[in-house]
Design a protein around this motif. Sequence first.
Motif, mmCIF file in Angstrom:
data_model
loop_
_atom_site.group_PDB
_atom_site.id
_atom_site.type_symbol
_atom_site.label_atom_id
_atom_site.label_comp_id
_atom_site.label_asym_id
_atom_site.label_seq_id
_atom_site.Cartn_x
_atom_site.Cartn_y
_atom_site.Cartn_z
ATOM 1 N N PHE A 238 0.939 -1.390 0.066
ATOM 2 C CA PHE A 238 -0.046 0.110 -0.021
ATOM 3 C C PHE A 238 0.962 1.185 -0.104
ATOM 4 O O PHE A 238 0.545 2.100 -0.751
ATOM 5 C CB PHE A 238 -1.141 -0.075 1.240
ATOM 6 C CG PHE A 238 -1.703 1.224 1.318
ATOM 7 C CD1 PHE A 238 -2.795 1.536 0.598
ATOM 8 C CD2 PHE A 238 -1.370 2.129 2.606
ATOM 9 C CE1 PHE A 238 -3.532 2.736 0.620
ATOM 10 C CE2 PHE A 238 -2.263 3.111 2.569
ATOM 11 C CZ PHE A 238 -3.338 3.550 1.851
ATOM 12 N N SER A 239 1.971 1.206 0.774
ATOM 13 C CA SER A 239 2.813 2.493 0.922
ATOM 14 C C SER A 239 3.738 2.678 -0.451
ATOM 15 O O SER A 239 3.710 3.746 -0.868
ATOM 16 C CB SER A 239 3.802 2.209 2.033
ATOM 17 O OG SER A 239 3.158 2.220 3.329
ATOM 18 N N ARG A 240 3.935 1.391 -1.094
ATOM 19 C CA ARG A 240 4.633 1.430 -2.400
ATOM 20 C C ARG A 240 3.710 2.327 -3.512
ATOM 21 O O ARG A 240 4.129 3.030 -4.292
ATOM 22 C CB ARG A 240 5.149 0.156 -2.700
ATOM 23 C CG ARG A 240 5.856 -0.003 -3.936
ATOM 24 C CD ARG A 240 6.179 -1.263 -4.313
ATOM 25 N NE ARG A 240 6.740 -2.219 -3.423
ATOM 26 C CZ ARG A 240 6.843 -3.449 -3.719
ATOM 27 N NH1 ARG A 240 6.572 -4.147 -4.847
ATOM 28 N NH2 ARG A 240 7.542 -4.198 -2.671
ATOM 29 N N LEU A 241 2.435 1.703 -3.357
ATOM 30 C CA LEU A 241 1.355 2.143 -4.445
ATOM 31 C C LEU A 241 1.298 3.476 -4.368
ATOM 32 O O LEU A 241 1.444 4.474 -5.341
ATOM 33 C CB LEU A 241 0.057 1.562 -4.272
ATOM 34 C CG LEU A 241 -1.036 2.055 -5.076
ATOM 35 C CD1 LEU A 241 -0.631 1.903 -6.580
ATOM 36 C CD2 LEU A 241 -2.238 1.546 -4.745
ATOM 37 N N LEU A 242 1.132 4.206 -3.300
ATOM 38 C CA LEU A 242 1.021 5.599 -2.675
ATOM 39 C C LEU A 242 2.126 6.444 -3.141
ATOM 40 O O LEU A 242 2.293 7.629 -3.788
ATOM 41 C CB LEU A 242 0.650 6.019 -1.532
ATOM 42 C CG LEU A 242 -0.768 5.180 -0.890
ATOM 43 C CD1 LEU A 242 -0.939 5.868 0.497
ATOM 44 C CD2 LEU A 242 -1.730 5.796 -1.903
ATOM 45 N N GLU A 243 3.355 5.753 -3.190
ATOM 46 C CA GLU A 243 4.651 6.525 -3.601
ATOM 47 C C GLU A 243 4.658 6.811 -4.991
ATOM 48 O O GLU A 243 5.070 7.744 -5.470
ATOM 49 C CB GLU A 243 5.875 5.819 -3.196
ATOM 50 C CG GLU A 243 5.910 5.834 -1.632
ATOM 51 C CD GLU A 243 7.294 4.846 -1.240
ATOM 52 O OE1 GLU A 243 8.204 4.389 -2.211
ATOM 53 O OE2 GLU A 243 7.517 4.809 -0.137
ATOM 54 N N GLN A 244 4.037 5.736 -5.865
ATOM 55 C CA GLN A 244 4.165 5.667 -7.236
ATOM 56 C C GLN A 244 2.930 6.572 -7.808
ATOM 57 O O GLN A 244 3.209 7.290 -8.950
ATOM 58 C CB GLN A 244 3.797 4.189 -7.782
ATOM 59 C CG GLN A 244 5.059 3.275 -7.461
ATOM 60 C CD GLN A 244 4.617 1.810 -7.736
ATOM 61 O OE1 GLN A 244 3.686 1.473 -8.368
ATOM 62 N NE2 GLN A 244 5.746 0.928 -7.452
ATOM 63 N N ALA A 245 1.690 6.392 -6.984
ATOM 64 C CA ALA A 245 0.533 7.096 -7.522
ATOM 65 C C ALA A 245 -0.501 7.567 -6.380
ATOM 66 O O ALA A 245 -1.285 6.876 -5.953
ATOM 67 C CB ALA A 245 -0.248 6.047 -8.442
ATOM 68 N N PRO A 246 -0.002 8.684 -5.781
ATOM 69 C CA PRO A 246 -0.620 9.363 -4.755
ATOM 70 C C PRO A 246 -2.055 9.741 -5.001
ATOM 71 O O PRO A 246 -2.767 9.951 -3.952
ATOM 72 C CB PRO A 246 0.303 10.626 -4.311
ATOM 73 C CG PRO A 246 1.069 10.797 -5.618
ATOM 74 C CD PRO A 246 1.277 9.550 -6.188
ATOM 75 N N GLU A 247 -2.438 9.709 -6.032
ATOM 76 C CA GLU A 247 -3.876 10.127 -6.304
ATOM 77 C C GLU A 247 -4.783 9.185 -6.475
ATOM 78 O O GLU A 247 -6.012 9.330 -6.697
ATOM 79 C CB GLU A 247 -3.635 10.959 -7.826
ATOM 80 C CG GLU A 247 -3.571 10.081 -9.077
ATOM 81 C CD GLU A 247 -2.113 9.622 -9.284
ATOM 82 O OE1 GLU A 247 -1.761 9.045 -10.453
ATOM 83 O OE2 GLU A 247 -1.257 9.862 -8.554
#
Length: 339
Positions: A238-247
């Motif tokens: 989940f943290s990795r995803l938000l780094e890649q795509a915070p939107e």
Amino acid sequence: MTRIGSRTTGRPTLAEVARLSGVSPITASRALRGVSTVAPALVEKVVAAAASLGYVANPAARALASARSHSVVVLIPSLSNQLFIDTLEAIHEVMRPRGLEVLIGNYHYDVGEEENLIRNYLAYQPCGILLTGFERSEASRQMLAASGVPCVHMMELGGEPGALSVGFSQQCAGRAAAEHLIARGRRRLAFIAAQLDPRVMQRAEGFRQALREAGLCAPALEVLDPQPSSIGLGGELFSRLLEQAPEVDGIFFCNDDLAQGAVLQALRQGIEVPQQVAMVGFNDLPASAHMVPRLTSIRTPRAAVGRHAAQALLNLLDGKRVVDERQDMGFELVVRESS
């Protein structure tokens, strides 16, 4: 002094158990295997006689005598996944009254390991096999076909003509998750998955199809990790995803433990669920209804799959005609606070 035990091994024999309990060897065998047609009083006598003699059944000898054992092999990819635990419990409930032993093989999502298990278990001449899914090595396919042992496939639908399957459409389940998030007004949708076995990837394809049809497909909004699924990994991904795509504003997780880890990580990071990002899990594991917020998930019919697959195998063993090669148990989208 009366001699107890076979001539070759010295161990107590079934004939001695039968003689001591006053029943025939066939009745004694059925009583010890838990066959439901044997009267409880007789079962009690036979069990007591076996205990007093220290008798232990020899399944290998029984298989040689009958050219077929009283064992059913169940091959699953994981014993740490609640999905398969529930399925195994249901299989036992169906097989136990018939006096059939259930032999469990765990191949850890490795087709080579499954191939070895199939080779080893076929040597015991099982009367039937329950398999998970359809993806296996060519050597495994050839061994199963040559053995003539009846097989039923679980968790998926399809396969070659004549292959019996009991499960549900993994692809439709992935589509349902996407359609739910889209209906909630979410437009930046992501897919988070671990393990990456064939059923996970079928869910992924259903999810992608729904997004493409809605004009929302964004391949970059996927985090796929081959590690085993877990709560801890869910938080990391989940943290990795938000780094890649915070939107991102909506996520479908391939398994509930990943989603549970993401909910906890969102709490640590001060991210509001579902206000900022909606979440949907898969399998509806028991803890999902008690998360904060409670987790929306796709409830899978894991116990029903086990029961119906076991019954389908019994029907094959009884020589009954197969009416439906594909038994669709369906699934249910359970909507809660996380979406």
